[in-house]
Design a protein around this motif. Sequence first.
Motif, PDB file in Angstrom:
ATOM      1  N   ASN A  55       0.950  -1.105  -0.022  1.00 51.85           N
ATOM      2  CA  ASN A  55       0.014  -0.022   0.117  1.00 51.85           C
ATOM      3  C   ASN A  55       0.824   1.237   0.045  1.00 51.85           C
ATOM      4  O   ASN A  55       0.297   2.437   0.308  1.00 51.85           O
ATOM      5  N   LYS A 108      -2.206  12.345  -4.564  1.00 53.62           N
ATOM      6  CA  LYS A 108      -2.566  12.265  -5.964  1.00 53.62           C
ATOM      7  C   LYS A 108      -1.123  12.074  -6.474  1.00 53.62           C
ATOM      8  O   LYS A 108      -0.308  12.911  -6.229  1.00 53.62           O
ATOM      9  N   ASN A 112       2.516   6.561   1.638  1.00 49.66           N
ATOM     10  CA  ASN A 112       1.060   5.742   1.717  1.00 49.66           C
ATOM     11  C   ASN A 112       0.529   6.199   0.441  1.00 49.66           C
ATOM     12  O   ASN A 112       0.343   7.261   0.015  1.00 49.66           O
ATOM     13  N   LYS A 113       0.264   5.178  -0.764  1.00 46.99           N
ATOM     14  CA  LYS A 113       0.112   5.605  -1.934  1.00 46.99           C
ATOM     15  C   LYS A 113      -1.347   6.368  -1.996  1.00 46.99           C
ATOM     16  O   LYS A 113      -1.699   7.082  -3.001  1.00 46.99           O
ATOM     17  N   ASP A 114      -2.603   5.897  -1.039  1.00 47.22           N
ATOM     18  CA  ASP A 114      -3.637   6.168  -1.245  1.00 47.22           C
ATOM     19  C   ASP A 114      -3.927   7.624  -0.451  1.00 47.22           C
ATOM     20  O   ASP A 114      -4.902   8.428  -0.636  1.00 47.22           O
ATOM     21  N   ASP A 115      -2.758   8.058  -0.066  1.00 48.92           N
ATOM     22  CA  ASP A 115      -2.823   9.499   0.683  1.00 48.92           C
ATOM     23  C   ASP A 115      -2.530  10.600  -0.058  1.00 48.92           C
ATOM     24  O   ASP A 115      -2.629  12.008   0.348  1.00 48.92           O
TER      25      ASP A 115
END
Length: 318
Positions: A274, A293, A288-291
């Motif tokens: 992740n 853009k 963190n990839k999802d934190d």
Amino acid sequence: MKKIETSYGVLEGATDLVYYKNGNLRSCKLEKYNAITTSIGFLVPQYGDMDTRTKLREAISFYDTGELKSIYLKEPVIVNTTVGTLKGEFITFYKQGTIHRLFPLYGQVSGYWLEEEEYQLAEKATFKIGELQVSNKMNSYCFYPSGYLKSLSLWSKEVLIVQLHKKNIAVRLGIAFYEKGNIKSIEPYVPTKIKTPIGDIMAYSNEPVGIHGDTNSLILDEDGKIKGITTVSTAIRVNNDQGEEQVIAPHLVRSQLDSERWVISPITISFLENQVMIVNENTTYLLNKDDFKWSTTQIGFEEIGHECGNCQGCKNCS
């Protein structure tokens, strides 16, 4: 010259003997013919007079517990492997007796024996591993202890075409494999656009490890997904929820070999479960990839940051 007892019998005409602290023979040269029995058959180590391409090194070496570690052969031999029969002039072994590395040719490149002459001696090896069909001149092969092919190293003039994600990619220097035969990593011949979880990245290294194919710029997991990538021409843009942007990009540094020259310092991106890890020379980012853009930008040479500040008329970068 001496007679030396080994686990493989008596070695006649041994010279330049080197021993381990425990008293066991580490390596030696040979002045007389010897034939030893190994896990891959009878082998004759290098002995006697040398010619212009013979390397000045030991003919045979052992582990400190007596097992054969390497042998420089008087003449190349044909060896049976998991990818078929291959030629070897210098062979290294694991302690258990299986082949570790196999060099089809092992001549000394010098002013008396040119690389081009050694290359002309090389023969194409043709075999299939996984879905990849190979027919090239090889510098060396590396094997797992199990005997399966771990990596292959190409001569610098050789190019191998690999199909990855329905795209043909020209490969130089080497390829690494998982034990099952699927591709682990490749070294692109030219900067090659690769789709990744954070955008398109041009895979390429200006400083690849060219001695062997174990470590390369484009790394895959066992399912063929992108696991890591090195680039000299892609900037990574990271934006947080507040609209703040950080750009991580290759940059110019002075060459360690020539202080008058500038070289591109690449960035390396690894895709974890992740997270995204980016290494930019001495700085490592673990995000963190999802934190965030993510976006990527392909950059030209003139856009890469450097210290001198003036490129007009300068030809010292590479």
